[in-house]
Design a protein around this motif. Structure first.
Motif, short mmCIF file in Angstrom:
data_model
loop_
_atom_site.label_atom_id
_atom_site.label_comp_id
_atom_site.label_asym_id
_atom_site.label_seq_id
_atom_site.Cartn_x
_atom_site.Cartn_y
_atom_site.Cartn_z
N ARG A 284 0.83 -1.20 0.00
CA ARG A 284 0.00 0.00 0.00
C ARG A 284 0.86 1.25 0.00
NH1 ARG A 284 -5.54 -0.34 3.24
NH2 ARG A 284 -6.18 -2.47 2.78
N ALA A 285 1.88 1.26 0.85
CA ALA A 285 2.74 2.44 0.96
C ALA A 285 3.46 2.71 -0.35
CB ALA A 285 3.74 2.24 2.10
N GLU A 286 3.90 1.67 -1.03
CA GLU A 286 4.62 1.83 -2.28
C GLU A 286 3.73 2.45 -3.35
OE1 GLU A 286 7.53 -0.83 -5.19
OE2 GLU A 286 6.10 -1.83 -3.86
N MET A 287 2.53 1.90 -3.52
CA MET A 287 1.64 2.44 -4.54
C MET A 287 1.22 3.87 -4.21
SD MET A 287 0.31 1.97 -7.49
CE MET A 287 0.36 0.21 -7.84
N GLU A 288 0.93 4.11 -2.94
CA GLU A 288 0.54 5.46 -2.55
C GLU A 288 1.69 6.45 -2.76
OE1 GLU A 288 -0.99 5.29 1.41
OE2 GLU A 288 -2.89 4.33 0.79
N SER A 289 2.93 6.01 -2.61
CA SER A 289 4.07 6.90 -2.82
C SER A 289 4.20 7.29 -4.29
CB SER A 289 5.36 6.24 -2.33
OG SER A 289 5.78 5.20 -3.18
N PHE A 290 3.86 6.36 -5.20
CA PHE A 290 3.87 6.71 -6.62
C PHE A 290 2.91 7.87 -6.89
CE2 PHE A 290 4.99 2.04 -7.50
CZ PHE A 290 6.33 2.33 -7.66
N LEU A 291 1.71 7.79 -6.31
CA LEU A 291 0.71 8.83 -6.53
C LEU A 291 1.12 10.14 -5.86
CD1 LEU A 291 -0.95 6.24 -7.31
CD2 LEU A 291 -2.97 7.46 -6.51
N SER A 292 1.65 10.04 -4.65
CA SER A 292 2.07 11.24 -3.95
C SER A 292 3.18 11.96 -4.70
CB SER A 292 2.54 10.87 -2.54
OG SER A 292 2.99 12.01 -1.84
N ASP B 230 -5.45 13.53 -1.61
CA ASP B 230 -6.56 12.71 -1.13
C ASP B 230 -6.34 11.23 -1.47
OD1 ASP B 230 -7.76 15.06 -0.26
OD2 ASP B 230 -8.99 15.27 -2.06
N ILE B 231 -5.12 10.77 -1.27
CA ILE B 231 -4.75 9.40 -1.65
C ILE B 231 -5.21 8.42 -0.56
CG2 ILE B 231 -2.81 7.87 -2.16
CD1 ILE B 231 -1.26 10.48 -2.96
N ARG B 232 -5.78 7.32 -1.01
CA ARG B 232 -6.25 6.30 -0.09
C ARG B 232 -6.24 4.94 -0.80
NH1 ARG B 232 -9.96 9.28 -2.50
NH2 ARG B 232 -11.96 8.38 -3.21
N THR B 233 -6.21 3.89 -0.03
CA THR B 233 -6.17 2.54 -0.57
C THR B 233 -7.21 1.68 0.14
OG1 THR B 233 -3.82 2.70 -1.13
CG2 THR B 233 -4.75 0.49 -0.95
#
Length: 216
Positions: free
Chosen positions: A171-179, A185-188
């Motif tokens: 989750r953290a890895e994918m969210e970091s790509f978006l950030s 407003d990133i969420r998983t």
């Protein structure tokens, strides 16, 4: 662990005619579409890009809710299956688009969207961060990105790992790509679990949907 980015690409054309015959794929696609509907709330004014659309399982689940879909894939065979479904169903608002077969993740030039979705495609892309940035650039202000893919796994998910660049994403890895690409407003959320029989017993592979909003 990431795999060697120079490995050969998978021939999805060869698998296209039989793709929808696997119930797990159909169930997963419906779960991803349901998650996108719940989290992104597409409407008839929505212009959408489905990146890595395959035979259109997610595309066609969302089609009744949106105004237009550009359905993009690098496999001509997959797009032919989607086109046949659209012709049979009288669906005219889905526009198939053939992408370069090099796995680079090229996007349509100059096109802007309200919603970009991608399901079970990112683990085939070597430079996910670069592609997510291009997704950001292709979105209108307030537009949303929805990426569904495997949670980090041990490499056992694919019976044939040809073309697989990543063994899922935390989750953290994918969210970091978006950030890093500028999304807010990133969420998983977890949308599905794929169960596969292995010699040591059944194994569960969670699938997550990561959502972000573009403010530019």
């Amino acid at each position: 662990m990431n795999r060697d980015t120079k490995q050969p690409l998978r021939d999805f054309d060869q698998a296209a005619a039989r793709w929808d015959q696997e119930p797990r794929r159909v169930q997963l696609a419906h779960a991803v579409a349901d998650g996108i509907i719940k989290e992104a709330r597409p409407c008839t004014a929505t212009r959408m890009l489905d990146f890595g659309c395959g035979t259109g399982l997610v595309t066609l689940a969302l089609a009744p809710l949106v105004g237009e879909i550009v359905a993009a894939d690098s496999s001509q065979g997959m797009l032919e299956q989607l086109t046949d479904k659209c012709v049979t169903g009288g669906i005219t608002m889905v526009k198939p688009l053939l992408l370069p077969p090099d796995g680079s993740g090229a996007l349509p030039d100059g096109e802007r969207f309200d919603l970009v979705v991608s399901s079970m495609t990112m683990h085939h892309i070597a430079d996910v961060g670069g592609l997510v940035k291009r997704f950001h650039d292709s979105l209108l202000s307030g537009g949303q990105l929805c990426i569904a893919d495997l949670d980090r796994e041990d490499g056992s998910f694919h019976d044939d790992p040809t073309g697989v660049q990543h063994n899922g994403f935390s989750r953290a890895e994918m969210e970091s790509f978006l950030s890093s690409a500028g999304f807010v407003d990133i969420r998983t959320v977890r949308v599905w679990e794929v169960r596969k029989s292995r010699p040591e017993g059944d194994q569960i592979y969670p699938v997550h949907l990561t959502i972000g909003r573009c403010t530019d």
